[in-house]
Design a protein around this motif. Structure first.
Motif, PDB file in Angstrom:
ATOM      1  N   ILE A  26     -28.423 -16.105  29.796  1.00  0.00           N
ATOM      2  CA  ILE A  26     -28.173 -15.378  31.447  1.00  0.00           C
ATOM      3  C   ILE A  26     -29.805 -14.981  32.101  1.00  0.00           C
ATOM      4  O   ILE A  26     -30.435 -16.086  33.014  1.00  0.00           O
ATOM      5  N   HIS A  27     -30.925 -14.793  31.210  1.00  0.00           N
ATOM      6  CA  HIS A  27     -32.206 -14.935  31.635  1.00  0.00           C
ATOM      7  C   HIS A  27     -32.533 -16.312  31.598  1.00  0.00           C
ATOM      8  O   HIS A  27     -33.094 -16.434  32.811  1.00  0.00           O
ATOM      9  N   GLN A  28     -32.608 -17.043  30.708  1.00  0.00           N
ATOM     10  CA  GLN A  28     -33.186 -18.437  30.597  1.00  0.00           C
ATOM     11  C   GLN A  28     -31.965 -19.143  31.004  1.00  0.00           C
ATOM     12  O   GLN A  28     -33.722 -20.051  31.969  1.00  0.00           O
ATOM     13  N   ARG A  64     -45.010 -24.311  25.766  1.00  0.00           N
ATOM     14  CA  ARG A  64     -43.962 -23.177  25.082  1.00  0.00           C
ATOM     15  C   ARG A  64     -44.286 -23.505  23.969  1.00  0.00           C
ATOM     16  O   ARG A  64     -44.165 -24.789  23.036  1.00  0.00           O
ATOM     17  N   ALA A  65     -44.417 -22.346  23.269  1.00  0.00           N
ATOM     18  CA  ALA A  65     -43.977 -22.459  21.582  1.00  0.00           C
ATOM     19  C   ALA A  65     -43.001 -22.816  21.142  1.00  0.00           C
ATOM     20  O   ALA A  65     -41.453 -23.197  21.779  1.00  0.00           O
ATOM     21  N   GLU A  66     -42.872 -23.504  20.121  1.00  0.00           N
ATOM     22  CA  GLU A  66     -41.458 -24.319  19.577  1.00  0.00           C
ATOM     23  C   GLU A  66     -40.787 -23.991  19.344  1.00  0.00           C
ATOM     24  O   GLU A  66     -39.093 -24.018  19.623  1.00  0.00           O
ATOM     25  N   ALA A  67     -40.643 -22.185  19.343  1.00  0.00           N
ATOM     26  CA  ALA A  67     -39.546 -21.339  19.112  1.00  0.00           C
ATOM     27  C   ALA A  67     -39.176 -21.206  20.257  1.00  0.00           C
ATOM     28  O   ALA A  67     -37.120 -21.365  21.047  1.00  0.00           O
ATOM     29  N   TYR A  71     -34.645 -22.132  21.878  1.00  0.00           N
ATOM     30  CA  TYR A  71     -33.594 -21.464  22.518  1.00  0.00           C
ATOM     31  C   TYR A  71     -33.487 -21.903  24.160  1.00  0.00           C
ATOM     32  O   TYR A  71     -32.420 -21.206  24.425  1.00  0.00           O
ATOM     33  N   TYR A  72     -34.358 -22.225  24.995  1.00  0.00           N
ATOM     34  CA  TYR A  72     -33.928 -22.999  26.225  1.00  0.00           C
ATOM     35  C   TYR A  72     -33.395 -23.343  26.313  1.00  0.00           C
ATOM     36  O   TYR A  72     -32.398 -23.948  26.690  1.00  0.00           O
TER      37      TYR A  72
END
Length: 90
Positions: A26-28, A64-67, A71-72
């Motif tokens: 939800i935040h993303q 941004r980092a790969e992780a 997640y996005y």
């Protein structure tokens, strides 16, 4: 979809997992919506096209980092699933 909680309603039918995972999505999704609204003045996910989501990944997530990008991408897959589009099916 002008209220912040609307993204939660929009994704409610396709989200699974723990409460924490659902809150992250939800935040993303809200972050994605804000970025697309600033760039293209489209704050309603029903008006989004594939190019809008690809732009977000390519231009807003490039440093941004790969992780984080992973997640996005998961959140974008949920958005595409909710829209009924095969754009980002794995």
């Amino acid at each position: 979809m002008s209220k912040a909680s609307d993204m939660e309603l929009f994704l409610a039918g396709v989200m699974t997992g723990s409460h924490t995972t659902r809150q992250r999505h939800i935040h993303q999704a809200k972050t994605i919506r804000t970025a697309i609204a600033e760039r293209w003045q489209r704050d309603n996910p029903w008006t989004w096209q594939r190019k809008h989501l690809l732009w977000f990944l390519d231009h807003r997530m490039d440093d941004r980092a790969e992780a984080t990008r992973y997640y996005y991408r998961l959140t974008i897959q949920l958005i595409a699933l909710r829209l009924g589009k095969p754009w980002f099916q794995s």
